[in-house]
Design a protein around this motif. Structure first.
Motif, mmCIF file in Angstrom:
data_model
loop_
_atom_site.group_PDB
_atom_site.id
_atom_site.type_symbol
_atom_site.label_atom_id
_atom_site.label_comp_id
_atom_site.label_asym_id
_atom_site.label_seq_id
_atom_site.Cartn_x
_atom_site.Cartn_y
_atom_site.Cartn_z
ATOM 1 N N MET A 1 0.680 -1.249 -0.069
ATOM 2 C CA MET A 1 -0.141 0.036 -0.053
ATOM 3 C C MET A 1 0.850 1.097 0.114
ATOM 4 S SD MET A 1 -2.777 1.193 3.036
ATOM 5 C CE MET A 1 -3.933 -0.015 2.525
ATOM 6 N N ALA A 2 0.587 2.089 -0.919
ATOM 7 C CA ALA A 2 1.245 3.447 -0.903
ATOM 8 C C ALA A 2 1.190 4.170 0.533
ATOM 9 C CB ALA A 2 0.947 4.372 -2.212
ATOM 10 N N LEU A 3 2.266 4.863 0.849
ATOM 11 C CA LEU A 3 2.267 5.694 2.122
ATOM 12 C C LEU A 3 0.958 6.472 2.087
ATOM 13 C CD1 LEU A 3 5.914 6.462 2.462
ATOM 14 C CD2 LEU A 3 4.729 4.537 3.518
ATOM 15 N N THR A 4 0.680 7.285 1.080
ATOM 16 C CA THR A 4 -0.447 8.216 1.098
ATOM 17 C C THR A 4 -1.703 7.408 1.212
ATOM 18 O OG1 THR A 4 0.845 9.868 -0.584
ATOM 19 C CG2 THR A 4 -1.651 9.948 0.018
ATOM 20 N N ASP A 5 -1.600 6.340 0.774
ATOM 21 C CA ASP A 5 -3.157 5.612 0.901
ATOM 22 C C ASP A 5 -3.165 4.918 2.481
ATOM 23 O OD1 ASP A 5 -3.825 5.727 -1.799
ATOM 24 O OD2 ASP A 5 -2.778 3.967 -2.306
ATOM 25 N N GLU A 6 -2.000 4.771 3.029
ATOM 26 C CA GLU A 6 -1.928 4.311 4.320
ATOM 27 C C GLU A 6 -2.164 5.389 5.327
ATOM 28 O OE1 GLU A 6 1.261 2.594 7.656
ATOM 29 O OE2 GLU A 6 1.778 2.787 5.498
ATOM 30 N N ILE B 1 -4.395 8.059 4.424
ATOM 31 C CA ILE B 1 -5.684 8.528 4.314
ATOM 32 C C ILE B 1 -6.517 7.440 4.945
ATOM 33 C CG2 ILE B 1 -7.393 8.009 2.431
ATOM 34 C CD1 ILE B 1 -5.627 9.110 0.314
ATOM 35 N N ASP B 2 -6.246 6.075 5.074
ATOM 36 C CA ASP B 2 -6.850 5.199 5.839
ATOM 37 C C ASP B 2 -6.957 5.167 7.245
ATOM 38 O OD1 ASP B 2 -7.796 3.606 3.655
ATOM 39 O OD2 ASP B 2 -6.126 2.102 3.761
ATOM 40 N N LYS B 3 -5.816 5.767 7.744
ATOM 41 C CA LYS B 3 -5.681 5.861 9.180
ATOM 42 C C LYS B 3 -6.127 7.025 9.663
ATOM 43 C CE LYS B 3 -0.909 3.812 9.803
ATOM 44 N NZ LYS B 3 0.522 4.124 10.472
ATOM 45 N N ILE B 4 -6.479 8.389 8.787
ATOM 46 C CA ILE B 4 -7.281 9.389 9.320
ATOM 47 C C ILE B 4 -8.678 9.129 8.976
ATOM 48 C CG2 ILE B 4 -8.009 11.765 8.585
ATOM 49 C CD1 ILE B 4 -5.183 12.143 7.452
ATOM 50 N N LYS B 5 -9.040 8.323 8.284
ATOM 51 C CA LYS B 5 -10.364 7.851 7.972
ATOM 52 C C LYS B 5 -10.869 6.817 9.221
ATOM 53 C CE LYS B 5 -11.542 6.332 3.996
ATOM 54 N NZ LYS B 5 -11.719 5.754 2.580
ATOM 55 N N ALA B 6 -9.922 6.067 9.503
ATOM 56 C CA ALA B 6 -10.119 5.181 10.892
ATOM 57 C C ALA B 6 -10.316 5.887 12.173
ATOM 58 C CB ALA B 6 -8.869 4.301 11.056
ATOM 59 N N MET B 7 -9.665 7.033 12.089
ATOM 60 C CA MET B 7 -9.966 8.157 13.336
ATOM 61 C C MET B 7 -11.145 8.543 13.476
ATOM 62 S SD MET B 7 -6.265 10.121 13.703
ATOM 63 C CE MET B 7 -6.589 10.932 15.231
ATOM 64 N N ASN C 1 4.957 14.621 5.344
ATOM 65 C CA ASN C 1 4.718 14.692 3.848
ATOM 66 C C ASN C 1 3.502 13.967 3.281
ATOM 67 O OD1 ASN C 1 5.504 15.921 0.999
ATOM 68 N ND2 ASN C 1 6.267 14.083 0.759
ATOM 69 N N SER C 2 3.563 12.598 4.020
ATOM 70 C CA SER C 2 2.428 11.551 3.584
ATOM 71 C C SER C 2 1.199 12.054 4.205
ATOM 72 C CB SER C 2 2.792 10.196 4.145
ATOM 73 O OG SER C 2 4.073 9.791 3.644
ATOM 74 N N LEU C 3 1.343 12.756 5.228
ATOM 75 C CA LEU C 3 0.147 13.410 5.992
ATOM 76 C C LEU C 3 -0.364 14.596 5.251
ATOM 77 C CD1 LEU C 3 -1.688 13.376 8.359
ATOM 78 C CD2 LEU C 3 -0.135 14.924 9.537
ATOM 79 N N ALA D 1 -5.921 14.932 -0.296
ATOM 80 C CA ALA D 1 -6.873 13.846 -0.862
ATOM 81 C C ALA D 1 -8.177 13.868 -0.066
ATOM 82 C CB ALA D 1 -6.346 12.424 -0.891
ATOM 83 N N LEU D 2 -8.376 13.910 1.357
ATOM 84 C CA LEU D 2 -9.529 13.761 2.016
ATOM 85 C C LEU D 2 -10.081 15.303 1.852
ATOM 86 C CD1 LEU D 2 -8.189 11.877 5.214
ATOM 87 C CD2 LEU D 2 -9.520 11.073 3.343
ATOM 88 N N THR D 3 -9.495 16.174 1.607
ATOM 89 C CA THR D 3 -10.195 17.642 1.426
ATOM 90 C C THR D 3 -10.822 17.618 0.105
ATOM 91 O OG1 THR D 3 -8.381 18.798 2.663
ATOM 92 C CG2 THR D 3 -9.689 20.041 1.224
#
Length: 233
Positions: free
Chosen positions: A1-6, A8-14, A41-43, A49-51
């Motif tokens: 999984m790409a770092l950016t996707d990871e 995104i998933d972590k923020i969505k999980a929160m 940078n990944s954050l 993306a989430l915006t």
């Protein structure tokens, strides 16, 4: 999984877990990156993306917040997919519209107020005097949206806007024989409005089905022709 996707998933999980509630402010970048085990940078890429998905909103000089997360707001980000849809994808969107909009039109028959019906009549009269396809489609969009909004479900209204955007409608009308398409649409609109004025939900739903199915059939037929035509004109 790409770092950016990871990220995104972590923020969505929160958000899903309730750690970040709708309307809440995200922690400062360095703190959130450390908490999630991410590079800053990944954050940042994840936040961008989430915006774009309307899950987060950025307030200049104030920080980043979780949006209201209302479904109709999140659906807005899908409009671009409908705008650029071609061929089978455009046909599938029309099929979704046919499944949803007639039912909404039938429900609206008992909910539209006299002033709403007057406004619908005004829209139709104006649509007959337009000079361009774009102007007609603007009135066509307003006509159908006014009916659906009477149901009082913003998610349904936005979903129907997504599956049949103004851009998509312009392309379809241009791709068909425009004069025939407009004449048929005028006749269909009169049938729909007549049923609504009669407060006949079943007839209104049937008229809306006929209207949408005609467009769907044209597009389906165009996809079987050789060479394959484009609806971009």
């Amino acid at each position: 999984m790409a770092l950016t996707d990871e990220a995104i998933d972590k923020i969505k999980a929160m958000i899903v877990d309730g750690e970040l509630a709708p309307g809440s402010r995200l922690p400062k970048e360095e703190l959130l990156a450390a908490q999630l085990g991410l590079s800053r940078n990944s954050l940042r890429e994840a936040v961008r993306a989430l915006t774009a998905m309307r899950i987060l909103i950025t307030r200049q000089g104030d920080g980043t917040y979780v949006s209201s997360l209302e479904p109709h707001l999140l659906l807005e980000s899908l409009s671009f997919a409908a705008d650029v849809s071609q061929g089978r994808a455009a046909l599938q969107l029309l099929q979704v519209r046919r499944l949803l909009e007639p039912q909404a039109t039938g429900l609206a028959a008992s909910l539209l107020q006299p002033e709403d019906l007057d406004e619908l009549r005004t829209i139709l009269e104006r649509s007959r005097t337009v000079a361009t396809v774009e102007e007609f489609v603007a009135h066509d969009t307003a006509f159908h949206l006014k009916i659906v909004e009477a149901v009082g479900n913003p998610v349904l209204s936005m979903l129907l806007q997504v599956v049949s955007t103004r851009t998509q409608r312009v392309r379809i009308v241009r791709g068909s024989q425009a004069s025939d398409a407009l004449n048929n649409a005028h006749a269909d609109h009169e049938q729909i409005l007549g049923a609504l004025q009669s407060r006949d939900g079943l007839l209104a739903a049937a008229a809306a089905t006929v209207h949408i199915t005609a467009v769907e059939r044209w597009l389906a037929a165009s996809l079987t022709e050789e060479p394959t035509p484009t609806i971009d004109d």
